[in-house]
Design an enzyme around this catalytic site. Structure first.
Site, PDB file in Angstrom:
ATOM      1  N   GLY A 293       0.689   9.832  -2.811  1.00 17.15           N
ATOM      2  CA  GLY A 293       1.726   8.831  -2.980  1.00 17.15           C
ATOM      3  C   GLY A 293       1.748   7.851  -1.814  1.00 17.15           C
ATOM      4  O   GLY A 293       0.712   7.516  -1.251  1.00 17.15           O
ATOM      5  N   LEU A 294       2.953   7.397  -1.449  1.00 19.79           N
ATOM      6  CA  LEU A 294       3.155   6.429  -0.371  1.00 19.79           C
ATOM      7  C   LEU A 294       2.383   5.144  -0.613  1.00 19.79           C
ATOM      8  O   LEU A 294       1.778   4.567   0.296  1.00 19.79           O
ATOM      9  CB  LEU A 294       2.769   7.035   0.990  1.00 19.79           C
ATOM     10  CG  LEU A 294       3.579   8.262   1.438  1.00 19.79           C
ATOM     11  CD1 LEU A 294       3.047   8.790   2.759  1.00 19.79           C
ATOM     12  CD2 LEU A 294       5.054   7.937   1.548  1.00 19.79           C
ATOM     13  N   CYS A 295       2.379   4.699  -1.878  1.00 20.25           N
ATOM     14  CA  CYS A 295       1.697   3.443  -2.206  1.00 20.25           C
ATOM     15  C   CYS A 295       2.573   2.605  -3.141  1.00 20.25           C
ATOM     16  O   CYS A 295       2.087   2.027  -4.113  1.00 20.25           O
ATOM     17  CB  CYS A 295       0.325   3.714  -2.824  1.00 20.25           C
ATOM     18  SG  CYS A 295       0.280   4.963  -4.114  1.00 20.25           S
ATOM     19  N   GLY A 296       3.869   2.575  -2.849  1.00 16.95           N
ATOM     20  CA  GLY A 296       4.781   1.735  -3.610  1.00 16.95           C
ATOM     21  C   GLY A 296       4.886   2.157  -5.061  1.00 16.95           C
ATOM     22  O   GLY A 296       4.933   3.335  -5.400  1.00 16.95           O
TER      23      GLY A 296
ATOM     24  N   PHE B 169       2.600   1.811  -7.338  1.00 16.12           N
ATOM     25  CA  PHE B 169       1.264   1.925  -7.935  1.00 16.12           C
ATOM     26  C   PHE B 169       1.217   2.992  -9.026  1.00 16.12           C
ATOM     27  O   PHE B 169       0.799   2.726 -10.156  1.00 16.12           O
ATOM     28  CB  PHE B 169       0.247   2.235  -6.830  1.00 16.12           C
ATOM     29  CG  PHE B 169      -1.123   2.593  -7.339  1.00 16.12           C
ATOM     30  CD1 PHE B 169      -2.025   1.603  -7.696  1.00 16.12           C
ATOM     31  CD2 PHE B 169      -1.516   3.914  -7.471  1.00 16.12           C
ATOM     32  CE1 PHE B 169      -3.282   1.930  -8.173  1.00 16.12           C
ATOM     33  CE2 PHE B 169      -2.771   4.253  -7.941  1.00 16.12           C
ATOM     34  CZ  PHE B 169      -3.654   3.255  -8.296  1.00 16.12           C
TER      35      PHE B 169
END
Length: 289
Positions: free
Chosen positions: A86-89, A91
């Site tokens: 994760g940690l990709c907005g 996406f």
């Protein structure tokens, strides 16, 4: 009101978080360049191969090869490409929501729709929403996608379609446009058909197949599926790195803003404490007189 110790602890915690987000942004930026080059380089070959196969599909009858056979609206397979981390907005959420919408709306009128998910985040998002449609999950292949990986997935798809387990195959992924913009894309992979309104180049001339028609179709048509899967993986990987870089940049700036507010709060609290101590000293001195 929070004590000076608590505020100082929060400032230290946010600074540590900011260091992590800055590091993740730098890593994503380094990976983005390579992933973007790979995705952009694959586009001309994939588009040209698709154009040739679309032209070929207009010239051939559906019974010439199983991958050209238009079977109707029985059972469909949706291949969803997400990330393992994760940690990709938005996406993962955006592309997963599109897969959920595709299944629930069922605009094509399929009797049933199965879901093959590439990436853990897509599985986690859809497990409690459309979990009954999930038939297979591939993990740990999105960050370093190779043609060999796409080839294995493509062969699996071709095999199930040739055995008439499915009547159509779709792929849903994030197409890379820029580091701050990804386009959720839905494409039909099988059956292979001509693009609507597309003109056939050299319509008055037919192809000459060597060594024979069946062998040429048997080699090229599965190759198109593999290339489409490979392109989707490359586009998804580039989009993931771009989204993560943008997200971590935003998180770093938010952390800097929070540190500024907490520092101001700390200075005000410290000033108030000093003023209170001075008032106590002055009051004590006055009482002695």
């Amino acid at each position: 009101m929070a004590s000076l110790k608590d505020i100082k602890k929060r400032i230290s915690s946010v600074k540590n978080t900011q260091q992590i987000t800055k590091a993740m942004k730098m890593v994503a930026a380094a990976k983005l360049r390579r992933a973007q080059d790979a995705a952009v380089s694959a586009r001309p070959y994939a588009e040209k191969l698709h154009a040739v196969m679309s032209s070929l599909a207009q010239r051939e009858e559906g019974d010439e090869h199983a991958l050209l056979n238009q079977r109707g609206t029985g059972r469909a397979l949706v291949v969803l490409m997400t990330a393992d981390r994760g940690l990709c907005g938005g996406f993962n959420a955006n592309v997963s929501k599109e897969a959920e919408r595709f299944i629930r709306s069922n605009e094509q009128g399929f009797d049933d729709i199965d879901l093959m998910i590439i990436g853990r985040k897509g599985r986690d998002f859809l497990r409690n929403r459309v979990g009954q449609h999930i038939t297979k999950v591939h993990e740990d292949i999105t960050s370093d996608a190779t043609y060999k990986t796409a080839q294995l997935i493509g062969q699996e798809i071709v095999e199930t379609y040739s055995e008439e387990k499915y009547d159509a195959v779709y792929v849903i992924y994030n197409a890379f446009k820029s580091a701050i913009e990804q386009i959720v894309t839905t494409e039909r992979v099988l059956p292979i058909q001509a693009n609507p309104g597309e003109e056939i180049e050299g319509d008055s001339v037919d192809y000459i197949y060597e060594p024979n028609r069946n062998e040429v179709l048997g080699q090229l048509l599965p190759k198109l599926v593999e290339v489409q899967i490979f392109r989707g993986l490359l586009e998804s990987n580039a989009s993931e790195q771009g989204a993560r870089m943008s997200s971590m940049d935003s998180a770093s700036r938010n952390a800097a803003e929070m540190i500024g507010k907490l520092t101001l709060q700390y200075n005000r609290a410290r000033q108030a404490a000093i003023t209170k101590e001075l008032m106590e000293i002055i009051s004590g001195a006055e009482s002695i007189k």
